[in-house]
Design a protein around this motif. Structure first.
Motif, PDB file in Angstrom:
ATOM      1  N   LEU A   5       0.472  -1.217   0.140  1.00 42.97           N
ATOM      2  CA  LEU A   5      -0.132  -0.190  -0.467  1.00 42.97           C
ATOM      3  C   LEU A   5       1.204   1.155  -0.203  1.00 42.97           C
ATOM      4  O   LEU A   5       1.472   1.146   0.758  1.00 42.97           O
ATOM      5  CB  LEU A   5      -0.753   0.235   1.065  1.00 42.97           C
ATOM      6  CG  LEU A   5      -2.051  -1.133   1.469  1.00 42.97           C
ATOM      7  CD1 LEU A   5      -2.618  -0.780   2.738  1.00 42.97           C
ATOM      8  CD2 LEU A   5      -2.741  -1.612  -0.333  1.00 42.97           C
ATOM      9  N   GLY A   6       0.286   1.923  -1.030  1.00 42.29           N
ATOM     10  CA  GLY A   6       1.088   2.925  -0.322  1.00 42.29           C
ATOM     11  C   GLY A   6       0.878   4.478   0.595  1.00 42.29           C
ATOM     12  O   GLY A   6       0.603   6.119   0.033  1.00 42.29           O
ATOM     13  N   ILE A   7       0.492   4.196   1.408  1.00 44.56           N
ATOM     14  CA  ILE A   7      -0.280   4.822   2.751  1.00 44.56           C
ATOM     15  C   ILE A   7       0.580   4.291   3.902  1.00 44.56           C
ATOM     16  O   ILE A   7       1.363   3.154   3.818  1.00 44.56           O
ATOM     17  CB  ILE A   7      -1.301   4.789   3.002  1.00 44.56           C
ATOM     18  CG1 ILE A   7      -1.118   3.171   2.903  1.00 44.56           C
ATOM     19  CG2 ILE A   7      -2.282   5.882   1.785  1.00 44.56           C
ATOM     20  CD1 ILE A   7      -3.531   3.637   3.897  1.00 44.56           C
ATOM     21  N   PRO A   8       1.163   4.876   4.964  1.00 45.90           N
ATOM     22  CA  PRO A   8       1.463   3.891   5.798  1.00 45.90           C
ATOM     23  C   PRO A   8       0.814   2.935   6.810  1.00 45.90           C
ATOM     24  O   PRO A   8       0.240   3.358   6.749  1.00 45.90           O
ATOM     25  CB  PRO A   8       2.490   5.745   7.086  1.00 45.90           C
ATOM     26  CG  PRO A   8       1.919   6.827   5.614  1.00 45.90           C
ATOM     27  CD  PRO A   8       0.701   6.861   4.512  1.00 45.90           C
TER      28      PRO A   8
ATOM     29  N   LEU B 192       1.662  -5.606  10.215  1.00 47.52           N
ATOM     30  CA  LEU B 192       1.025  -4.530   8.783  1.00 47.52           C
ATOM     31  C   LEU B 192       2.753  -4.532  10.018  1.00 47.52           C
ATOM     32  O   LEU B 192       3.211  -4.640  10.057  1.00 47.52           O
ATOM     33  CB  LEU B 192       1.007  -3.088   9.813  1.00 47.52           C
ATOM     34  CG  LEU B 192      -0.814  -3.678   9.404  1.00 47.52           C
ATOM     35  CD1 LEU B 192      -1.251  -4.387   9.852  1.00 47.52           C
ATOM     36  CD2 LEU B 192      -1.280  -2.124   9.269  1.00 47.52           C
ATOM     37  N   VAL B 193       3.689  -4.222   7.925  1.00 47.81           N
ATOM     38  CA  VAL B 193       5.153  -4.038   8.460  1.00 47.81           C
ATOM     39  C   VAL B 193       5.679  -2.687   7.211  1.00 47.81           C
ATOM     40  O   VAL B 193       5.164  -2.922   6.638  1.00 47.81           O
ATOM     41  CB  VAL B 193       6.129  -4.995   7.836  1.00 47.81           C
ATOM     42  CG1 VAL B 193       7.690  -4.811   7.858  1.00 47.81           C
ATOM     43  CG2 VAL B 193       5.873  -6.365   8.425  1.00 47.81           C
ATOM     44  N   PRO B 194       6.071  -1.738   8.012  1.00 45.98           N
ATOM     45  CA  PRO B 194       6.591  -0.510   7.118  1.00 45.98           C
ATOM     46  C   PRO B 194       7.573  -0.915   6.683  1.00 45.98           C
ATOM     47  O   PRO B 194       8.340  -1.287   6.704  1.00 45.98           O
ATOM     48  CB  PRO B 194       7.175   0.620   8.540  1.00 45.98           C
ATOM     49  CG  PRO B 194       6.358  -0.161   9.899  1.00 45.98           C
ATOM     50  CD  PRO B 194       6.371  -1.479   9.389  1.00 45.98           C
TER      51      PRO B 194
ATOM     52  N   THR C  24       6.882   5.624   4.984  1.00 48.41           N
ATOM     53  CA  THR C  24       5.943   6.137   3.986  1.00 48.41           C
ATOM     54  C   THR C  24       4.667   4.844   3.083  1.00 48.41           C
ATOM     55  O   THR C  24       3.686   5.807   3.026  1.00 48.41           O
ATOM     56  CB  THR C  24       6.647   6.463   2.466  1.00 48.41           C
ATOM     57  OG1 THR C  24       7.511   5.782   1.878  1.00 48.41           O
ATOM     58  CG2 THR C  24       7.013   8.329   3.464  1.00 48.41           C
ATOM     59  N   HIS C  25       5.191   3.779   3.171  1.00 50.33           N
ATOM     60  CA  HIS C  25       4.454   2.803   2.706  1.00 50.33           C
ATOM     61  C   HIS C  25       4.469   1.647   3.482  1.00 50.33           C
ATOM     62  O   HIS C  25       4.313   1.613   4.996  1.00 50.33           O
ATOM     63  CB  HIS C  25       4.413   2.222   1.644  1.00 50.33           C
ATOM     64  CG  HIS C  25       5.113   2.555   0.374  1.00 50.33           C
ATOM     65  ND1 HIS C  25       5.980   3.955   0.166  1.00 50.33           N
ATOM     66  CD2 HIS C  25       3.923   3.238  -0.936  1.00 50.33           C
ATOM     67  CE1 HIS C  25       5.805   5.001  -0.463  1.00 50.33           C
ATOM     68  NE2 HIS C  25       5.019   4.253  -1.275  1.00 50.33           N
TER      69      HIS C  25
ATOM     70  N   PRO D 150      -3.790   4.981  -2.944  1.00 51.26           N
ATOM     71  CA  PRO D 150      -2.936   4.570  -4.265  1.00 51.26           C
ATOM     72  C   PRO D 150      -1.490   3.628  -3.507  1.00 51.26           C
ATOM     73  O   PRO D 150      -1.703   3.278  -3.030  1.00 51.26           O
ATOM     74  CB  PRO D 150      -1.827   5.953  -3.925  1.00 51.26           C
ATOM     75  CG  PRO D 150      -2.972   6.565  -3.058  1.00 51.26           C
ATOM     76  CD  PRO D 150      -4.324   5.595  -2.314  1.00 51.26           C
ATOM     77  N   GLY D 151      -1.295   3.371  -4.633  1.00 52.95           N
ATOM     78  CA  GLY D 151      -0.435   1.797  -4.318  1.00 52.95           C
ATOM     79  C   GLY D 151      -1.035   0.891  -4.212  1.00 52.95           C
ATOM     80  O   GLY D 151       0.264  -0.197  -3.931  1.00 52.95           O
TER      81      GLY D 151
END
Length: 162
Positions: free
Chosen positions: A35-38, A95-97, A102-103, A141-142
């Motif tokens: 994912l293109g979000i944090p 969930l892994v940054p 930023t993603h 996004p992404g």
């Protein structure tokens, strides 16, 4: 007797080739989403759009119900009960940054608790996908999904219409 000994020696040296189906031998699914979000936005978005305050700590999507067992910014776990046969599947998201926070990479895993379930028409995939779609994350996004029939039982047969 001589023939049995000879066959054992030949098969022992050459090995016995037994066809084994590709992928897991138990109904399960593993999916990675990028994912293109944090990740912190994912957690906020998930809880903001899928949780419903009902007895038993459940969050609901149309025609789908997952009992939430635990949730924090890095890990979410629950149980899904199939509507007809009442089979129970364990569902989890990690969930892994990435990319300097930023993603986010979301690793989803769903497995049937019933030991003899080998084929489930993609139910474990739908357990994961329906939660991602219901939370709006398939539209960020992404968005990119990574899985295959080898790590996701009957992914190609999944019909995840809600």
């Amino acid at each position: 007797m001589y023939l049995q000994t000879w066959l054992i020696v030949v098969f022992g040296i050459l090995g016995v080739s037994v066809p084994v189906p590709a992928g897991p031998l138990h109904a399960q699914c593993s999916v990675d989403w990028y994912l293109g979000i944090p990740c912190k936005d994912h957690c906020r978005l998930c809880h903001g759009r899928t949780e419903v305050s009902v007895p038993g700590g459940r969050f609901l999507l149309p025609q789908r119900s997952v009992q939430l067992l635990s949730a924090n910014v890095h890990f979410t776990a629950g149980k899904h009960t199939t509507p007809v046969k009442k089979f129970v599947d364990d569902v989890s998201f990690r969930l892994v940054p990435s990319d300097l926070y930023t993603h986010c990479r979301v690793s989803g895993f769903s497995i049937s608790e019933t030991w003899y379930v080998a084929f489930n028409h993609g139910t474990n995939y739908c357990n994961l996908y329906n939660l991602m779609e219901g939370s709006g994350l398939t539209d960020v996004p992404g968005y990119k999904e990574m899985t295959s029939a080898f790590i996701c039982t009957q992914r190609s047969r999944a019909n995840c219409t809600v």
